[in-house]
Structure formats: C-alpha cells, structure tokens
Design an enzyme around this catalytic site. Structure first.
Site, mmCIF file in Angstrom:
data_model
loop_
_atom_site.group_PDB
_atom_site.id
_atom_site.type_symbol
_atom_site.label_atom_id
_atom_site.label_comp_id
_atom_site.label_asym_id
_atom_site.label_seq_id
_atom_site.Cartn_x
_atom_site.Cartn_y
_atom_site.Cartn_z
ATOM 1 N N ASP A 1 -37.193 4.159 64.838
ATOM 2 C CA ASP A 1 -38.334 4.822 64.209
ATOM 3 C C ASP A 1 -39.487 3.836 64.076
ATOM 4 O O ASP A 1 -39.539 3.039 63.138
ATOM 5 C CB ASP A 1 -37.916 5.352 62.825
ATOM 6 C CG ASP A 1 -39.071 6.035 62.101
ATOM 7 O OD1 ASP A 1 -40.083 6.354 62.757
ATOM 8 O OD2 ASP A 1 -38.938 6.260 60.870
ATOM 9 N N GLU B 1 -40.583 11.853 60.316
ATOM 10 C CA GLU B 1 -40.001 12.507 61.489
ATOM 11 C C GLU B 1 -38.571 12.982 61.269
ATOM 12 O O GLU B 1 -38.126 13.923 61.916
ATOM 13 C CB GLU B 1 -40.052 11.551 62.689
ATOM 14 C CG GLU B 1 -38.886 10.554 62.820
ATOM 15 C CD GLU B 1 -38.783 9.569 61.673
ATOM 16 O OE1 GLU B 1 -39.777 9.386 60.947
ATOM 17 O OE2 GLU B 1 -37.702 8.987 61.477
ATOM 18 N N ARG C 1 -37.160 14.560 58.841
ATOM 19 C CA ARG C 1 -37.076 15.945 58.350
ATOM 20 C C ARG C 1 -37.334 16.945 59.468
ATOM 21 O O ARG C 1 -36.851 18.072 59.428
ATOM 22 C CB ARG C 1 -38.040 16.122 57.167
ATOM 23 C CG ARG C 1 -39.472 15.936 57.493
ATOM 24 C CD ARG C 1 -40.342 15.667 56.260
ATOM 25 N NE ARG C 1 -40.173 14.304 55.753
ATOM 26 C CZ ARG C 1 -40.776 13.836 54.673
ATOM 27 N NH1 ARG C 1 -41.593 14.605 53.966
ATOM 28 N NH2 ARG C 1 -40.574 12.595 54.282
ATOM 29 N N LYS D 1 -45.655 2.157 61.769
ATOM 30 C CA LYS D 1 -45.228 1.341 60.628
ATOM 31 C C LYS D 1 -45.766 -0.080 60.772
ATOM 32 O O LYS D 1 -46.000 -0.541 61.885
ATOM 33 C CB LYS D 1 -43.695 1.248 60.606
ATOM 34 C CG LYS D 1 -42.986 2.523 60.205
ATOM 35 C CD LYS D 1 -41.476 2.299 60.191
ATOM 36 C CE LYS D 1 -40.734 3.579 59.850
ATOM 37 N NZ LYS D 1 -40.943 4.049 58.484
ATOM 38 N N LYS E 1 -29.162 12.784 60.755
ATOM 39 C CA LYS E 1 -30.401 12.288 61.368
ATOM 40 C C LYS E 1 -30.057 11.126 62.284
ATOM 41 O O LYS E 1 -29.521 10.113 61.835
ATOM 42 C CB LYS E 1 -31.388 11.833 60.289
ATOM 43 C CG LYS E 1 -32.599 11.048 60.838
ATOM 44 C CD LYS E 1 -33.547 10.582 59.724
ATOM 45 C CE LYS E 1 -34.652 9.672 60.293
ATOM 46 N NZ LYS E 1 -35.578 9.182 59.248
ATOM 47 N N ASP F 1 -32.046 3.776 61.848
ATOM 48 C CA ASP F 1 -32.512 5.079 61.372
ATOM 49 C C ASP F 1 -31.653 6.235 61.895
ATOM 50 O O ASP F 1 -31.996 7.397 61.744
ATOM 51 C CB ASP F 1 -33.991 5.268 61.746
ATOM 52 C CG ASP F 1 -34.731 6.166 60.768
ATOM 53 O OD1 ASP F 1 -34.234 6.349 59.642
ATOM 54 O OD2 ASP F 1 -35.797 6.694 61.142
HETATM 55 N N1 BES Z 1 -36.809 6.194 58.438
HETATM 56 C C1 BES Z 1 -37.821 6.233 57.456
HETATM 57 C C2 BES Z 1 -37.294 6.014 56.047
HETATM 58 C C3 BES Z 1 -36.677 4.685 55.739
HETATM 59 C C4 BES Z 1 -37.405 3.671 55.147
HETATM 60 C C5 BES Z 1 -35.332 4.478 55.966
HETATM 61 C C6 BES Z 1 -36.807 2.472 54.831
HETATM 62 C C7 BES Z 1 -34.740 3.279 55.643
HETATM 63 C C8 BES Z 1 -35.471 2.273 55.084
HETATM 64 C C9 BES Z 1 -38.511 7.580 57.492
HETATM 65 O O1 BES Z 1 -38.600 8.190 58.724
HETATM 66 C C10 BES Z 1 -39.922 7.359 57.026
HETATM 67 O O2 BES Z 1 -40.635 6.669 57.697
HETATM 68 N N2 BES Z 1 -40.278 7.946 55.897
HETATM 69 C C11 BES Z 1 -41.588 7.800 55.363
HETATM 70 C C12 BES Z 1 -42.055 9.148 54.905
HETATM 71 C C13 BES Z 1 -43.517 9.217 54.574
HETATM 72 C C14 BES Z 1 -44.361 8.997 55.808
HETATM 73 C C15 BES Z 1 -43.822 10.551 53.969
HETATM 74 C C16 BES Z 1 -41.490 6.825 54.195
HETATM 75 O O3 BES Z 1 -40.481 6.809 53.499
HETATM 76 O O4 BES Z 1 -42.429 6.059 54.029
HETATM 77 ZN ZN ZN Z 2 -37.159 7.683 60.070
HETATM 78 MN MN MN Z 3 -40.277 7.541 59.831
#
Ligand code: BES
Ligand code: ZN
Ligand code: MN
Length: 516
Positions: free
Chosen positions: A287, A366, A368, A294, A282, A305
C-alpha cells in the site's frame, strides 16, 4: 476449479523459513540422567515428586544452589546450572512457574516460549523438559500442548534472506522431549495445537515476505497449497471480477501492473449445506497510498498490508489441519495500491458490486474498497451464518489501542461477545469500539452514495461504518488489526515483526461455537 493467471511469473517461494524446532515428542515423567534437562519449580521452590528426586541429588540441594543463584521459583525466572555437581546432566535449567494457583493457558504458552529461549541461548540441540506440576494436580494434556505451542512459536524466525543464519546451521535441529503425566493424551492435544501453530507461522511468513516476492499471484498460490489439507481453493481473476462488477476492488489496483485476484478457500467439515462461517481478509500486498501517496518514512511496513488475508489463510490452515467439524469459507482480496498514469484519482466515483456509488476522496483509504466487494460477494454467494472481516485498515486504530488490542466492530452483540470470549481464551485481545447512525452520517457525500473517508476524527469507526454498508445486515464483525498484525513489541511467543495475529482467535471462535 482452480484458475491460475500467469503462473509463469511465479516467484519461487521455496525455502520457507525454518522453524528451528524440528521435533517435539512426548514421554512419561521419569527424572532424566543425562543431557540438557529443564525442570519446573514453583513458589518457594516447590517441585513435583520426580523433579524432587532429580534435584535432590544436587550438591548442597536445590535450596542451597537456588539461594546462591538468587532464584526462588518466581514466575518466568530461571536458574541455569552447567554440569551441575552431584548430577550426571550436562545442564539443568530450573524454570520458575510461581504459584500454580491461577496459572492460565496464556501462562503455559509463555512458559514454553521462555524455556525455548533459554535452550536457544544454551545452543541446545536436544533437551528433555520435565513438565511436572510443582504442586497440586498434574498438568493436563491441553496445557502441555499449549506449552509446546509457545516453544514452537518462539522458535520462529524469518531469516530466509540471511545468507549467514542467525544460528549455527548445525544447531537448527532442536529436539524437545516433553515429559508429561499422560503422553498419549498430550500427543493428541499436540496434533491439534501444532496445526494451529502452523497456521500462525503461515500467516507470519506471508506478512514478513516482501511485496516483490509475494504479490497477488504468489499469495493465491500459497492459498492453493491448502488443497493438500482438503481445502477447496478457487481463484477469481480480473475477467471474473469485471463480470461481477467488482469495481471498488478493481479500481484500487488500477495503478499497479500486478494482477488482481480473489482467492476463495472452502473447508466443508460441517453438516452438508449448513450455512458457513465466512472470513474475509484485506490482502493489499503493498500500500503506497496510491495518488494520495504516503510519506516515505516507514512505508516499507506496508508490505504487511495483507495481514488480514494472511490471518484468514492461516486460520483456514488451522481449521483444516485439525479437521474441524465446521463449514468455513475464507475469501481474500489480493491487490496492490500503486500510483501511476492509470491509477485512480481523488474525486473519482466508482460503483461497487452492490451497486453503491463510492466517491474516492483519498486513494489511501483503499482497504475498505477491497473489502466492500469481497464482503458483498461473500454474503451473496455463500449466505454465511456470520461474516468476519480482518484488515490492517486504519492507522487510527493504533492511536486508539496501540499494539495491544485489535479493534472490534460489530452489528451484532452476540457475535461480538463470542469474539471477545474467544479473544480471552486464545490470548489474542480485542477491544470493542462503537458503531452508530451518527458516525455513519460522517461518510455521506453530496456527490455519491458514500465517500471513502470520514474526515479526521474517529478514523477507525468511520472505516467500519463504511464496511457495514456492505454487510447487507448479515451478523458481521470487523477486526481492525493494523496495530496487532505486525510491529508489536517482541514477546515470549513472538520474536518476529509479523505476529500472525488472528489465527488463534478465529480458530478458537470456530471451535467454541460453530462445530457440530
Ligand atoms: N494500510 C493502511 C492502514 C495502516 C496504517 C495499517 C498503519 C498499518 C499501519 C490503510 O490503507 C490506510 O492508509 N489508511 C488511512 C486511511 C485514511 C486515508 C482515511 C490511514 O489510516 O491513514
Ligand atoms: Zn492499506
Ligand atoms: Mn492505505
């Protein structure tokens, strides 16, 4: 063939981080008589013969000096003697290994890191380290190389944007001479280990670099630099990806002005035509969450990311540098997740390369989507023996495992076991989490084939279930490295925000199971 898109906008990435450790060389054990010297002492101040000869001349002897200094040879403690009486040295650092029994590769790597830290705080420009086992058999070449790797990884600092460097410029050339039982064997082991360390450092540099400097184009250019090691690199742009109908990946980047790229790195060191090991990463260079934006607090971390893509690139470096007798392909999806008038919306339905219709419920899920197309492409194009994806995929994996383990998911127990063994051997820990039909149901939706979030609970598992639907039943494993790629507490061999996690693990897996 290498395709480059608008390389004219390429930001200058020159001036890579100095590793502050210019040279490590090896020589025979021979108690040195000048300069800065590090010697090892074990439990109850046990020392090897040459070290005993060295410290035996200390005024009052080692036992007396150690007693006054409160040093007993305990693991990872040290006794720092400046201009030690009775010796002609500038400085003698006696480093404690504790009992030799049961010391592991992890220990020797940590020792290398700890000794480097002492030498740095002593502002040493050169030092001789007498790597003589305090008791028992002589230290083998692999462990000496592991020690050297620990020193090199500890020396890494990301300070290219510090106008005034943390250390004095003049002190940037720390030269280490490691005295070992068999210098020739140690040199050979170090050639291999140094390539691996360079792969870790490459991954750290990529993750530490901010997104205004390292966008998809610049990342792909760094991947292309692996051609110097004999890696074949190909870059797919928007046009090619549209032809392949990679709309899951493409739609993530709709709100960004950046380019969307897939970089493909191939190392063909194995039997001609043998099915490769596929590594998929990835690479979301930033992000924001997109329209499902966020919160501001901590959002800067999302420059990391692309940690999965960085680990894959670093692993390709390590594998090529040591000329592994294996076929390995690394595929990284490079995009940016931004909100704007073109950005994808919650509720949108997009069709992935596999033909799967995906309902986007949260534009922040995103990673996935990027992996769905990168994985499908990889298995279809390369027919790999196994496929492993790495991704900073979910915050939920941090809730489950913190910074100490990456989450492991797999549709294949044998592959999962091999990965867990490689994790133990390399010291990059993994913890397996479950997949099942019942978890899979959580990402069903009445509106399409699948939705991109599975609700509040088991967030890392439902993310993995989503990916599994794009594995096409190839033996596959997913490593969620959101907790381990960056932000972990500083340690003996990593003082940087970015850890380079995954490089040593992947290299180990290939070395142990996929080389002919
Ligand atoms: N890049 C993030 C996950 C992440 C969070 C990586 C903290 C490193 C540190 C990912 O794209 C994300 O935002 N995931 C969401 C998924 C949710 C919306 C289902 C998450 O983990 O909140
Ligand atoms: Zn992400
Ligand atoms: Mn994300």
């Amino acid at each position: 063939m290498v395709l480059f898109y608008i390389l004219t906008t390429l930001t200058d990435l020159q001036g890579q981080t100095m590793t502050k450790l210019n040279k490590i060389s090896f020589s025979k054990i021979d108690a040195p008589s000048k300069g800065i010297v590090v010697a090892l002492a074990g439990e109850a101040l046990a020392t090897g013969a040459a070290t005993a000869g060295l410290v035996g001349d200390l005024t009052g002897g080692l036992a007396n000096v150690a007693e006054i200094g409160g040093f007993s040879g305990k693991k990872k403690t040290s006794l720092d003697l400046v201009a030690p009486g009775g010796l002609s040295l500038d400085r003698l650092i006696v480093f404690g290994t504790g009992a030799m029994d049961g010391l592991t590769r992890d220990d020797w790597r940590a020792f290398g890191g700890a000794v480097l830290a002492s030498l740095k705080s002593a502002k040493a420009e050169a030092a001789t380290i007498v790597l003589e086992a305090p008791e028992g058999e002589e230290l083998d070449a692999e462990l000496a190389a592991e020690f050297a790797m620990g020193a090199k990884l500890r020396a890494y600092e990301f300070d290219k944007y510090k106008s005034k460097k943390n250390d004095d410029k003049a002190k940037k050339t720390l030269k280490l001479t490691l005295q070992v039982a068999d210098p020739k064997a140690a040199r050979k082991a170090w050639t291999t280990a140094e390539g691996i360390a360079d792969g870790v450092i490459l991954a750290r540099d990529l993750v530490n670099e901010p997104a205004n400097v390292l966008g998809p184009v610049e990342f792909a250019a760094k991947a292309a630099e692996l051609e110097a090691l004999g890696v074949e690199v190909e870059v797919l742009g928007e046009k090619e990806m549209k032809k392949l109908k990679m709309y899951a990946l493409l739609c993530v980047d709709k709100g960004s002005v950046s380019q969307k790229l897939i970089a493909i790195m191939r190392w063909n060191g194995g039997k001609k035509g043998a099915a490769p090991v596929a590594l998929v990463g990835k690479g979301v260079v930033f992000d924001t969450g997109g329209i499902s934006i966020k919160p501001a607090g901590g959002m800067e971390d999302m420059k990391g990311d692309m940690g999965g893509a960085a680990a894959v690139t670093g692993a390709m470096h390590a594998i090529a540098a040591r000329k592994a007798k294996a076929n390995v392909v690394g595929v990284i999806g490079l995009v940016e997740n931004m909100p704007d008038g073109n950005a994808q919306r919650p509720g949108d339905i997009v069709t992935a390369m596999s033909g799967t219709n995906i309902e986007i419920l949260n534009t922040d899920a995103e990673g996935r989507l990027v992996l769905a197309d990168a994985m499908w492409y990889t298995q279809e194009k390369f027919k790999p023996a196994i496929m492993i994806d790495l991704a900073t995929l979910t915050g939920a994996v941090l809730v489950a495992l913190g910074n100490l383990n990456a989450g492991l998911f797999s549709n294949n127990d044998e592959l999962a076991d091999k990965l867990q063994d490689a994790a133990k051997a390399s010291g990059e820990p993994l913890w397996r989490l479950p997949l099942s039909k019942d978890y899979d149901k959580l990402i069903d939706t009445p509106n399409a084939d699948v939705k991109n979030t599975g609700g509040r609970w088991a967030g890392s598992i439902t993310a993995a279930q989503f990916l599994q639907r794009f594995s096409n039943d190839v033996p596959w494993a997913h490593l969620d490295i959101a907790g381990t790629a960056f932000g972990a507490p500083k340690g003996d061999t990593c003082q940087s925000w970015a850890s380079g996690y995954g490089v040593r693990l992947l290299n180990q897996l290939v070395a142990d199971h996929y080389e002919s």
